[in-house]
Design a protein around this motif. Structure first.
Motif, short mmCIF file in Angstrom:
data_model
loop_
_atom_site.label_atom_id
_atom_site.label_comp_id
_atom_site.label_asym_id
_atom_site.label_seq_id
_atom_site.Cartn_x
_atom_site.Cartn_y
_atom_site.Cartn_z
N ALA A 182 -0.54 13.96 11.03
CA ALA A 182 0.38 13.77 10.31
C ALA A 182 0.34 12.31 10.11
N PHE A 183 -1.15 11.46 10.09
CA PHE A 183 -1.39 10.27 9.66
C PHE A 183 -2.51 10.83 7.87
N VAL A 184 -3.01 11.98 7.67
CA VAL A 184 -2.80 13.12 6.51
C VAL A 184 -1.93 12.81 5.49
N CYS A 185 -0.94 13.61 6.60
CA CYS A 185 0.52 13.67 5.25
C CYS A 185 1.17 12.23 5.27
N ASP A 186 1.33 11.63 6.26
CA ASP A 186 1.36 10.48 5.80
C ASP A 186 0.48 9.38 4.43
N VAL A 187 -0.50 9.80 4.53
CA VAL A 187 -1.47 8.49 3.56
C VAL A 187 -1.98 9.39 2.12
N ALA A 188 -1.83 10.46 2.72
CA ALA A 188 -2.57 11.97 1.37
C ALA A 188 -1.35 12.30 0.11
N VAL A 192 -8.07 6.24 13.06
CA VAL A 192 -8.21 7.44 12.11
C VAL A 192 -8.33 6.78 10.96
N ILE A 193 -9.79 7.01 10.02
CA ILE A 193 -9.52 6.94 8.22
C ILE A 193 -9.79 7.51 7.47
N ALA A 194 -8.99 7.07 6.51
CA ALA A 194 -9.33 7.66 5.67
C ALA A 194 -10.00 7.24 4.60
N ILE A 195 -10.54 7.78 3.59
CA ILE A 195 -11.06 6.84 2.30
C ILE A 195 -11.52 7.82 1.29
N GLU A 240 0.87 -0.77 0.01
CA GLU A 240 -0.11 0.13 -0.12
C GLU A 240 0.58 1.70 -0.16
N ARG A 241 1.81 1.37 -1.26
CA ARG A 241 1.88 2.51 -1.14
C ARG A 241 2.23 3.53 -1.81
N GLU A 242 0.74 3.92 -2.98
CA GLU A 242 0.39 4.70 -3.46
C GLU A 242 -0.53 5.62 -2.77
N PRO A 243 0.09 7.15 -2.58
CA PRO A 243 -0.61 7.82 -1.46
C PRO A 243 -2.23 8.28 -2.01
N LEU A 244 -3.54 8.57 -1.40
CA LEU A 244 -4.34 8.83 -1.33
C LEU A 244 -4.45 9.85 -1.81
N SER A 245 -5.51 10.21 -3.33
CA SER A 245 -5.57 11.12 -3.97
C SER A 245 -7.34 11.60 -4.38
N GLY A 246 -7.12 12.80 -5.12
CA GLY A 246 -8.41 13.21 -5.13
C GLY A 246 -9.29 14.20 -3.35
N LEU A 247 -10.85 13.62 -3.80
CA LEU A 247 -11.61 13.99 -2.56
C LEU A 247 -11.31 13.04 -1.60
N ILE A 248 -10.42 13.43 -0.50
CA ILE A 248 -10.89 11.70 0.63
C ILE A 248 -11.67 11.85 1.84
N GLU A 249 -12.06 11.39 2.49
CA GLU A 249 -12.88 11.89 4.08
C GLU A 249 -12.08 11.01 4.77
N VAL A 250 -11.85 12.09 6.31
CA VAL A 250 -10.45 11.95 7.35
C VAL A 250 -11.56 11.60 8.27
N ASP A 251 -12.28 10.74 9.40
CA ASP A 251 -12.61 11.13 10.88
C ASP A 251 -12.42 9.68 11.39
N GLU A 252 -12.69 9.77 12.65
CA GLU A 252 -11.76 8.88 13.65
C GLU A 252 -13.73 8.07 14.17
N SER A 253 -12.44 6.94 14.15
CA SER A 253 -13.70 5.43 15.29
C SER A 253 -13.45 5.12 16.39
N ARG A 262 -5.20 4.59 10.87
CA ARG A 262 -4.19 4.40 12.19
C ARG A 262 -4.77 4.32 13.10
N TYR A 263 -4.14 3.03 14.05
CA TYR A 263 -4.39 3.01 15.14
C TYR A 263 -3.88 3.81 15.73
N VAL A 264 -4.15 5.20 16.67
CA VAL A 264 -3.32 6.87 17.47
C VAL A 264 -4.36 6.61 19.42
#
Ligand SMILES: [Zn+2]
Length: 296
Positions: free
Chosen positions: A176-182, A147-150, A113-126, A164-166
């Motif tokens: 930091a999570f968003v910067c790492d994955v998007a 924290v989930i990004a989709i 899973e290396r290719e970062p997410l792009s476009g419109l991304i929802e981020v929220d904690e659960s 990511r478990y935070v």
């Protein structure tokens, strides 16, 4: 599967590892190696003995390759994956061996899973879980923040995810999570929590939904995150009987992510190959790391 013996497994791994032909890990020589045993190749130039599993997550484990291939096959073909308990029963191995093997495969999954997410991304904690190590449900229980990004597709549908478990929902962890994955040019949709306020400083287009002002419950304003969170909870309760401790939660999140991002893959055989490809380029993971939690 067309892998009747360890020899055929080793040949397959060799092709995945050196698709353009053998390269000696010691001297870089590319002469056709001598074959000593099923797994062992000898460099004709420097006499280095290379193992097809050496330096990979398959290194130094006593389980036969056929058994490991069978495990990868079950993991990639079972719709919801399988628990260590099921793998123990299916392959007739010890629980410890089955569990360790699954943990190693999860390390290989995250590498793909290396290719970062792009476009419109929802981020929220659960919140996930509630069963602590050795504890009974309801006693000494603690819920973990994930924290989930989709990716949200237009006009509808969902793309890939990351999780990511935070330890807490502070801005440090969330940003930091968003910067790492998007990708930095992504548009990030969050609720009004101030933990996300710094996103524009990192280049993100930040869209905030203030729940109290829209009046929409979370599953309406964040349909993607809500959907993933409920699938994740069902998977942990169903496939793993809820027995996921906080220390190992991240590895389960990686497996869920790997599965979710390949949910539309038509060919299970391709997913099997993809996971093995990752397995042979993923460095060995020590027993201690697996037991005490892998640093993702
Ligand atoms: Zn050599």
């Amino acid at each position: 599967m067309q892998f009747p013996d360890d020899e055929s497994c080793a040949t397959y791994l060799e092709q995945l590892r050196w698709p353009g032909g053998f390269i000696c890990p010691q001297c870089g020589g590319t002469e056709e190696p001598w074959r000593q045993t099923r797994c062992r190749l000898v460099c004709p130039r420097c006499r280095y003995q290379a193992s097809v599993t050496g330096g990979t997550i398959f290194d130094k484990t006593r389980t036969p390759l056929t058994t490991r291939f069978e495990a990868v096959w079950h993991v990639t073909t079972a719709k919801n994956g399988l628990s260590a308990k099921t793998l123990e029963r299916t392959l007739g191995m010890s629980y410890r061996t089955a569990w360790t093997m699954l943990q190693r495969l999860r390390v290989a999954m995250v590498r793909s899973e290396r290719e970062p997410l792009s476009g419109l991304i929802e981020v929220d904690e659960s919140f996930v879980g509630g069963v602590e190590r050795g504890g009974k449900r309801g006693r000494g229980t603690r819920r973990s923040i994930v924290v989930i990004a989709i990716e949200i597709k237009e006009p509808k549908g969902f793309g890939r995810i990351r999780m990511r478990y935070v330890p807490d929902a502070s801005g440090d962890n969330l940003v930091a999570f968003v910067c790492d994955v998007a990708r930095p040019d992504a548009a990030v949709h969050t609720d009004g929590w101030r933990g996300y306020n710094e996103l524009p400083k990192h280049g993100y287009l930040h869209q905030k939904s203030i729940l109290s002002s829209t009046g929409d419950p979370a599953h309406v304003s964040m349909p993607g995150v809500h959907r993933v969170a409920s699938l994740l909870k069902r998977w942990i309760l169903g496939t793993h009987q809820g027995s996921v401790t906080a220390g190992h939660l991240q590895s389960y999140l990686e497996e869920f992510t790997f599965r979710f991002n390949r949910r539309t893959s038509r060919s299970r055989g391709l997913v099997f190959r993809r996971l093995l490809e990752q397995a042979v380029i993923t460095e060995p993971v020590t027993e201690a790391k697996i037991t005490h939690g892998y640093l993702w």
